[in-house]
Design a protein around this motif. Structure first.
Motif, PDB file in Angstrom:
ATOM      1  N   GLU A 191      10.333   6.062   5.885  1.00  0.00           N
ATOM      2  CA  GLU A 191      10.670   6.693   7.165  1.00  0.00           C
ATOM      3  C   GLU A 191      11.600   5.794   7.981  1.00  0.00           C
ATOM      4  O   GLU A 191      12.559   6.278   8.596  1.00  0.00           O
ATOM      5  N   ARG A 249      -2.170  11.528  -0.381  1.00  0.00           N
ATOM      6  CA  ARG A 249      -2.060  11.260   1.043  1.00  0.00           C
ATOM      7  C   ARG A 249      -2.574   9.878   1.432  1.00  0.00           C
ATOM      8  O   ARG A 249      -2.449   9.487   2.575  1.00  0.00           O
ATOM      9  N   SER A 250      -3.179   9.154   0.517  1.00  0.00           N
ATOM     10  CA  SER A 250      -3.624   7.791   0.843  1.00  0.00           C
ATOM     11  C   SER A 250      -3.643   6.937  -0.401  1.00  0.00           C
ATOM     12  O   SER A 250      -3.535   7.388  -1.480  1.00  0.00           O
ATOM     13  N   SER A 279       0.837  -1.198   0.000  1.00  0.00           N
ATOM     14  CA  SER A 279       0.000   0.000   0.000  1.00  0.00           C
ATOM     15  C   SER A 279       0.878   1.257   0.000  1.00  0.00           C
ATOM     16  O   SER A 279       2.060   1.211   0.351  1.00  0.00           O
ATOM     17  N   PHE A 280       0.262   2.353  -0.383  1.00  0.00           N
ATOM     18  CA  PHE A 280       0.964   3.632  -0.388  1.00  0.00           C
ATOM     19  C   PHE A 280       1.513   3.945   1.002  1.00  0.00           C
ATOM     20  O   PHE A 280       2.673   4.352   1.151  1.00  0.00           O
ATOM     21  N   GLN A 281       0.701   3.722   2.039  1.00  0.00           N
ATOM     22  CA  GLN A 281       1.141   3.994   3.409  1.00  0.00           C
ATOM     23  C   GLN A 281       2.319   3.112   3.794  1.00  0.00           C
ATOM     24  O   GLN A 281       3.233   3.556   4.490  1.00  0.00           O
ATOM     25  N   SER A 282       2.330   1.868   3.312  1.00  0.00           N
ATOM     26  CA  SER A 282       3.464   0.981   3.590  1.00  0.00           C
ATOM     27  C   SER A 282       4.753   1.518   2.983  1.00  0.00           C
ATOM     28  O   SER A 282       5.816   1.448   3.595  1.00  0.00           O
ATOM     29  N   TYR A 283       4.637   2.049   1.766  1.00  0.00           N
ATOM     30  CA  TYR A 283       5.806   2.680   1.146  1.00  0.00           C
ATOM     31  C   TYR A 283       6.322   3.810   2.033  1.00  0.00           C
ATOM     32  O   TYR A 283       7.518   3.907   2.310  1.00  0.00           O
ATOM     33  N   LEU A 284       5.411   4.686   2.474  1.00  0.00           N
ATOM     34  CA  LEU A 284       5.824   5.816   3.301  1.00  0.00           C
ATOM     35  C   LEU A 284       6.426   5.360   4.624  1.00  0.00           C
ATOM     36  O   LEU A 284       7.432   5.919   5.074  1.00  0.00           O
ATOM     37  N   ASP A 285       5.842   4.336   5.231  1.00  0.00           N
ATOM     38  CA  ASP A 285       6.382   3.800   6.485  1.00  0.00           C
ATOM     39  C   ASP A 285       7.780   3.240   6.280  1.00  0.00           C
ATOM     40  O   ASP A 285       8.685   3.476   7.101  1.00  0.00           O
ATOM     41  N   SER A 316      10.239  11.594   7.883  1.00  0.00           N
ATOM     42  CA  SER A 316       8.812  11.386   7.629  1.00  0.00           C
ATOM     43  C   SER A 316       8.445  12.029   6.293  1.00  0.00           C
ATOM     44  O   SER A 316       9.215  12.838   5.748  1.00  0.00           O
ATOM     45  N   TYR A 324       3.551  11.957  -2.932  1.00  0.00           N
ATOM     46  CA  TYR A 324       3.231  12.688  -1.693  1.00  0.00           C
ATOM     47  C   TYR A 324       3.439  14.186  -1.894  1.00  0.00           C
ATOM     48  O   TYR A 324       2.620  14.998  -1.482  1.00  0.00           O
TER      49      TYR A 324
END
Length: 72
Positions: A11, A71-72, A2-8, A17, A66
């Motif tokens: 970081e 954002r999601s 997921s997109f959030q997994s990429y961002l996590d 962040s 981003y």
């Protein structure tokens, strides 16, 4: 992934962040407010992220998205 997994993962790898990258991109004059400036190509930002932060292409593109408001 997921997109959030990429961002996590970004970081975790870099210690920065997504909002940190927003500030870093502004300092490099890549962004204007919450969007990438007109005329700045994705390749310029991807190259910067690969060189300075060791990101792979997919992760660098996630930061580019981003920076463009995703954002999601």
């Amino acid at each position: 992934m997921s997109f959030q997994s990429y961002l996590d993962n970004i970081e975790e790898k870099t210690g920065n962040s997504p909002s940190d990258f927003q500030e870093l991109a502004a300092a490099k004059n890549f962004t204007d407010g919450d969007k990438v400036k007109t005329g700045i190509k994705a390749g310029e930002i991807v190259a910067w992220l690969k060189e300075d932060y060791g990101l792979g292409h997919g992760h660098a593109m996630a930061i580019y998205a981003y920076l463009n408001g995703k954002r999601s």
